[in-house]
Design an enzyme around this catalytic site. Sequence first.
Site, mmCIF file in Angstrom:
data_model
loop_
_atom_site.group_PDB
_atom_site.id
_atom_site.type_symbol
_atom_site.label_atom_id
_atom_site.label_comp_id
_atom_site.label_asym_id
_atom_site.label_seq_id
_atom_site.Cartn_x
_atom_site.Cartn_y
_atom_site.Cartn_z
ATOM 1 N N CYS A 68 -2.564 9.916 -6.260
ATOM 2 C CA CYS A 68 -3.631 9.620 -5.294
ATOM 3 C C CYS A 68 -4.738 10.668 -5.401
ATOM 4 O O CYS A 68 -4.481 11.862 -5.259
ATOM 5 C CB CYS A 68 -3.115 9.585 -3.860
ATOM 6 N N LYS B 15 0.864 -1.183 0.000
ATOM 7 C CA LYS B 15 0.000 0.000 0.000
ATOM 8 C C LYS B 15 0.897 1.227 0.000
ATOM 9 O O LYS B 15 1.985 1.220 0.593
ATOM 10 C CB LYS B 15 -0.870 -0.025 1.266
HETATM 11 O O1 RRO Z 1 -5.677 5.578 -0.345
HETATM 12 C C1 RRO Z 1 -6.386 5.995 -1.279
HETATM 13 O O2 RRO Z 1 -7.435 6.631 -1.097
HETATM 14 C C2 RRO Z 1 -6.004 5.783 -2.684
HETATM 15 C C3 RRO Z 1 -4.746 6.005 -3.193
HETATM 16 BR BR1 RRO Z 1 -3.297 6.474 -2.114
HETATM 17 C C4 RRO Z 1 -4.503 5.865 -4.579
HETATM 18 O O3 RRO Z 1 -3.396 6.062 -5.109
HETATM 19 N N1 RRO Z 1 -5.558 5.510 -5.360
HETATM 20 C C5 RRO Z 1 -6.785 5.292 -4.867
HETATM 21 O O4 RRO Z 1 -7.713 4.964 -5.631
HETATM 22 N N2 RRO Z 1 -6.991 5.421 -3.513
#
Ligand code: RRO
Length: 314
Positions: free
Chosen positions: A130, A46
Amino acid sequence: MKPNISTTIGTVELRSCIYNASGPLCATKEELNNIGKSKAGAIISKSSTEQYREGNPKPRYFENELGSINSMGLPNMGLDFYLNTSEELIQYEKPFFLSIAGLSLEENKKMLSKVVDNEFVSGVELNLSCPNVLGKPQTAYDFERTKFVLDDVCKIKDRCFGVKLPPYFDLIHFEQMAEILNQYPLDFITCINSIGNGIIVDIEKEEVVIHPKGGFGGIGGDYIKPTALANVRKFRQLLKNEISVIGCGGIKNGSDVFEHILCGASAVQVGTQLMREGVSCFERIENELIELMKLKDYLDINTYKGKLGVVNSM
Ligand code: RRO
């Protein structure tokens, strides 16, 4: 003969070109070990920040038969946790990629400097896309800023390194971004992140299905496969050969992987389907890809990678 589905990203070798997308089921020790034990060709974490983050309030993830919406808000255990966990993941004899998504350039530089002392991380995917952190724009939609960031981080990186991009929709934007990326010693790009700031409606309740940000969130799954394929295809056409393209978006079976590879992907990542099915999806998708390659008499993925045909119009 059994078709070979191995691949190489930079100098990193993967037994299978199919692994997880950064995001679903890869934040905790247990989740990372489960991917290690599975047939995934690599493990990616993650996206990590320097410190632990709780993320956005729940409900923050929803899926239906066509795909998913999320506004997780970058929940993760913090960089030290992933660096410390990297040593136990080597038992699975597959590459471990660390995804990082600092909330500032300084944070990304600090995290990358820490990776330099770690011998167990095979490569780093810098998340420039993100969509869900309030007040933080998606860096890779700002071309000047992206160049500024790459100027700095490429001075620090010491191993296989690439960036995760958001989807682009305009041919000029592909060209502008590719021109920037081609100036740097990148090993890969991953495209695409979720399509940012969509909405899914619950008709019965006449409400949004997730709570953060008024229901806006990143869209994944079947909804986004055509956009993902177009991004893989266009960047493969525009980028220098040293930069591999990793496809992500709408992969739930072997033929989806085949389509991504035809468009130019050297490897693929599974997100929404991993959330639905768990880590057993890797073995199923691998077997389906192998069966399809047998039918088509392809012995390895390089024989058809990027070879999508076009039909001449009048
Ligand atoms: O954690 C998120 O809300 C998230 C991330 Br970092 C990302 O790069 N892509 C996404 O769909 N959610």
